[in-house]
Design a protein around this motif. Sequence first.
Motif, PDB file in Angstrom:
ATOM      1  N   VAL A 258     -14.757   2.020  -4.246  1.00 43.08           N
ATOM      2  CA  VAL A 258     -14.092   0.965  -3.485  1.00 43.08           C
ATOM      3  C   VAL A 258     -13.904  -0.274  -4.351  1.00 43.08           C
ATOM      4  N   ARG A 259     -14.945  -0.639  -5.090  1.00 47.97           N
ATOM      5  CA  ARG A 259     -14.839  -1.820  -5.946  1.00 47.97           C
ATOM      6  C   ARG A 259     -13.877  -1.582  -7.111  1.00 47.97           C
TER       7      ARG A 259
ATOM      8  N   HIS B 153     -13.032  11.979  -5.384  1.00 50.42           N
ATOM      9  CA  HIS B 153     -12.401  12.322  -4.107  1.00 50.42           C
ATOM     10  C   HIS B 153     -12.173  11.062  -3.268  1.00 50.42           C
ATOM     11  N   LEU B 154     -13.173  10.180  -3.209  1.00 45.61           N
ATOM     12  CA  LEU B 154     -13.006   8.941  -2.458  1.00 45.61           C
ATOM     13  C   LEU B 154     -11.907   8.081  -3.075  1.00 45.61           C
ATOM     14  N   PHE B 155     -11.844   8.028  -4.405  1.00 42.46           N
ATOM     15  CA  PHE B 155     -10.816   7.212  -5.041  1.00 42.46           C
ATOM     16  C   PHE B 155      -9.419   7.733  -4.699  1.00 42.46           C
ATOM     17  N   ALA B 156      -9.278   9.041  -4.668  1.00 40.99           N
ATOM     18  CA  ALA B 156      -7.991   9.625  -4.286  1.00 40.99           C
ATOM     19  C   ALA B 156      -7.610   9.238  -2.864  1.00 40.99           C
ATOM     20  N   GLU B 157      -8.578   9.179  -1.970  1.00 41.60           N
ATOM     21  CA  GLU B 157      -8.314   8.765  -0.588  1.00 41.60           C
ATOM     22  C   GLU B 157      -7.904   7.296  -0.532  1.00 41.60           C
ATOM     23  N   LEU B 158      -8.551   6.464  -1.332  1.00 41.19           N
ATOM     24  CA  LEU B 158      -8.222   5.042  -1.355  1.00 41.19           C
ATOM     25  C   LEU B 158      -6.791   4.804  -1.831  1.00 41.19           C
ATOM     26  N   LEU B 159      -6.337   5.610  -2.791  1.00 39.76           N
ATOM     27  CA  LEU B 159      -4.992   5.434  -3.330  1.00 39.76           C
ATOM     28  C   LEU B 159      -3.901   5.734  -2.314  1.00 39.76           C
ATOM     29  N   LYS B 160      -4.230   6.505  -1.284  1.00 39.12           N
ATOM     30  CA  LYS B 160      -3.226   6.862  -0.281  1.00 39.12           C
ATOM     31  C   LYS B 160      -2.809   5.659   0.553  1.00 39.12           C
TER      32      LYS B 160
ATOM     33  N   PHE C  32     -11.263   0.371  -7.025  1.00 38.79           N
ATOM     34  CA  PHE C  32      -9.933   0.253  -6.423  1.00 38.79           C
ATOM     35  C   PHE C  32      -9.567  -1.213  -6.200  1.00 38.79           C
ATOM     36  N   GLN C  33     -10.489  -2.010  -5.681  1.00 35.74           N
ATOM     37  CA  GLN C  33     -10.197  -3.414  -5.405  1.00 35.74           C
ATOM     38  C   GLN C  33      -9.914  -4.181  -6.695  1.00 35.74           C
ATOM     39  N   ARG C  34     -10.681  -3.901  -7.747  1.00 33.92           N
ATOM     40  CA  ARG C  34     -10.475  -4.626  -8.999  1.00 33.92           C
ATOM     41  C   ARG C  34      -9.118  -4.291  -9.616  1.00 33.92           C
ATOM     42  N   TYR C  35      -8.746  -3.017  -9.586  1.00 31.11           N
ATOM     43  CA  TYR C  35      -7.487  -2.636 -10.230  1.00 31.11           C
ATOM     44  C   TYR C  35      -6.277  -2.878  -9.340  1.00 31.11           C
ATOM     45  N   SER C  36      -6.443  -2.895  -8.039  1.00 32.60           N
ATOM     46  CA  SER C  36      -5.322  -3.324  -7.199  1.00 32.60           C
ATOM     47  C   SER C  36      -5.110  -4.830  -7.350  1.00 32.60           C
ATOM     48  N   THR C  37      -6.202  -5.567  -7.617  1.00 34.19           N
ATOM     49  CA  THR C  37      -6.074  -6.993  -7.926  1.00 34.19           C
ATOM     50  C   THR C  37      -5.362  -7.185  -9.267  1.00 34.19           C
ATOM     51  N   LEU C  38      -5.761  -6.407 -10.281  1.00 36.88           N
ATOM     52  CA  LEU C  38      -5.067  -6.459 -11.563  1.00 36.88           C
ATOM     53  C   LEU C  38      -3.601  -6.102 -11.395  1.00 36.88           C
ATOM     54  N   ASN C  39      -3.321  -5.131 -10.537  1.00 39.19           N
ATOM     55  CA  ASN C  39      -1.940  -4.737 -10.294  1.00 39.19           C
ATOM     56  C   ASN C  39      -1.136  -5.893  -9.714  1.00 39.19           C
TER      57      ASN C  39
END
Length: 360
Positions: free
Chosen positions: A108-109, A157-164, A111-118
């Motif tokens: 989760v973190r 697996h969790l990261f793949a779910e977050l990307l959806k 994903f949050q860090r790289y969506s912030t970078l995005n």
Amino acid sequence: MTTTPSPAVRASVGEPTTFPLVLGLDTFGDVTYDDDNRPLSHAQTIRNVVEQGVLADQVGVDFFGVGEHHTDDFPLSASDVVLGAIASRTTRIRLGSAVTVLSSDDPVRVFQRYSTLNAISGGRAEVILGRGSSIDSFPLFGYDLADYEELFEEKSHLFAELLKGGPVTWQGKTRASLSEQDVVPHTESGPFPTWIGVGGSPQSVIRAARHGFSLMLAIIGGSPSRFAPFSKLFHQALETLGHAALPVGVHSPGHVAATDEQAREEFWPRYLEVIRNVSKTRGFAVPTKESFLHEIGPHGALYVGSPETVAKKIAANLPALGANRFDLKYGMGGLSHGALMTNIELYGTQVVPRVRELLA
């Protein structure tokens, strides 16, 4: 800066799908030295990496990746922060991890860090996920190496779910479960590119295909051709699973200088020292001058030489490996910041256009 559009690369291994040619640079943030052969501080090394990323953007490199390590000789422990600093000073280059050790982190973190970078970079972020061939993060964050496989399987697996996108429901053993949990920040235009780095495990190739991640082949020693079956397996697995074709990349170490001789002289003593040190914990064979010369030759994994030598080797190996992307892991502990900046300039201004020309 405008750059020549990259030609598409038609893979000779596996599916005949074409993807744009991508030529990038990766760094582990090895401690750099001054002109008197003295190590610089961790802080100065990190500041130098930011300058290197900015230069990579200016000279036309497609991607700049920063690895994650937690040791005295590799002080880049917060790659996303460094990438954010580079993002604020660049406009074109794609930015990402190389790699993020997901097993000892929280998906989760990450994903949050790289969506912030995005968001900061205007959609230029990527993530390369890995299990961790360097295992220094496991004791640091309280993870048991006995759970090595389970940690990466569940967390990928969790990261793949977050990307959806959208609320996430997930249950596992390695972190708290999620029930219809909204995870922010939301991305503006779909998921950012995510790769799984593979150093020799067929299971990781299948995992990448199953989760819909692209495949990054980490080839750091031996003949690159032995990785060709992994590309084929990846394409076959995607087809079997009903997924669309995805890119394949190659990550390998190297060093570019004005001449082959200069590149060898600068790189070899540093390479020997670094491998000798890590061999104590990683089980690597200590290289000899003979084995080094083989590795930098046409059938080895190191890309060391003049721009023409390095470009020809990249152009030969990408089609043979069914890959459309090459990331040169530049730098080696003990090299100077000046030598690394020259490496980047030569790679962007001479190697990149030459590879595009050879593969056009």
